[in-house]
Design an enzyme around this catalytic site. Structure first.
Site, PDB file in Angstrom:
ATOM      1  N   CYS A 123       1.113  -1.089  -0.011  1.00 44.57           N
ATOM      2  CA  CYS A 123       0.405   0.161  -0.064  1.00 44.57           C
ATOM      3  C   CYS A 123       0.934   1.191   0.119  1.00 44.57           C
ATOM      4  CB  CYS A 123      -1.029  -0.300   0.785  1.00 44.57           C
ATOM      5  SG  CYS A 123      -2.769   1.120   1.008  1.00 44.57           S
ATOM      6  N   GLY A 124       0.450   1.674   0.826  1.00 40.94           N
ATOM      7  CA  GLY A 124       1.207   3.571   0.781  1.00 40.94           C
ATOM      8  C   GLY A 124       3.197   3.363   0.846  1.00 40.94           C
TER       9      GLY A 124
END
Length: 207
Positions: free
Chosen positions: A106-107
């Site tokens: 993800c991020g």
């Protein structure tokens, strides 16, 4: 002889840590003889995106690649809201330079992109334009896949990347890189937890 560092995985934790993204990874590492230790910027408690409070086992400045089998980085709003989590990306650089693997989902993949760690490594993320917005130079190495492992150069650490909707594939890549399961059981594990294939359970049980 296996050292404790070979069986210790470090999970980075910070406020708005996306707690669902590594549940499969950490649970099954723990069930297969690994110790999972949490690492915060400091030892002060953090609160996950799900509202859980976590007391880190150690602070980031105490973490050494030689004491770890793997550094795991999850998503959090902080990756796209300033530089507060940049120290974890720098820690990932230290791991990779030392030949220790890193897994980012993800991020956290954007954090690694900003640190320049995806410029020369095969990788994935949520979507290609999410990473492109970081201004990184690794767009040609982006792969549209659920999760990707770049084995690294000789002497370099392996790097796993995945998008936010792929926690099971992320775990699969971790288990494959660390040799938690052989190829047959790894395939069965993925089919069971990703595809709800009940027949895979017997393979996991060694039958």
């Amino acid at each position: 002889m296996t050292s404790s560092s070979d069986r210790t995985a470090h999970l980075a934790v910070y406020d708005t840590f996306a707690d669902w993204e590594t549940g499969h990874t950490t649970a099954h590492l723990a069930q297969n003889g690994y110790t999972v230790r949490t690492v915060g910027l400091t030892r002060e408690p953090v609160t996950t995106m799900g509202g859980l409070r976590i007391q880190p086992d150690l602070a980031l400045d105490e973490l050494r690649p030689q004491d770890s089998a793997l550094l795991i980085l999850t998503g959090a709003t902080g990756w796209d809201a300033g530089d507060a989590l940049a120290p974890f990306a720098r820690a990932a650089r230290g791991f990779l330079d030392a030949g220790a693997p890193v897994a980012a989902i993800c991020g956290a993949t954007a954090g690694l992109a900003r640190e320049g760690l995806l410029d020369d490594r095969t990788h994935t993320s949520a979507v290609s334009f999410y990473l492109a917005a970081t201004g990184y130079a690794g767009g040609s190495r982006y792969v549209d896949a659920d999760a990707v492992t770049d084995a690294g150069e000789a002497g370099g650490g392996g790097l796993i990347t995945a998008g936010p909707t792929e926690p099971v594939a992320f775990a699969r890549e971790v288990f494959g890189l660390l040799g938690v399961y052989d190829a047959k059981k790894l395939d069965a594990w993925y089919r069971l937890f990703h595809d709800s294939d009940a027949s895979a359970y017997e393979v996991l049980q060694g039958e």
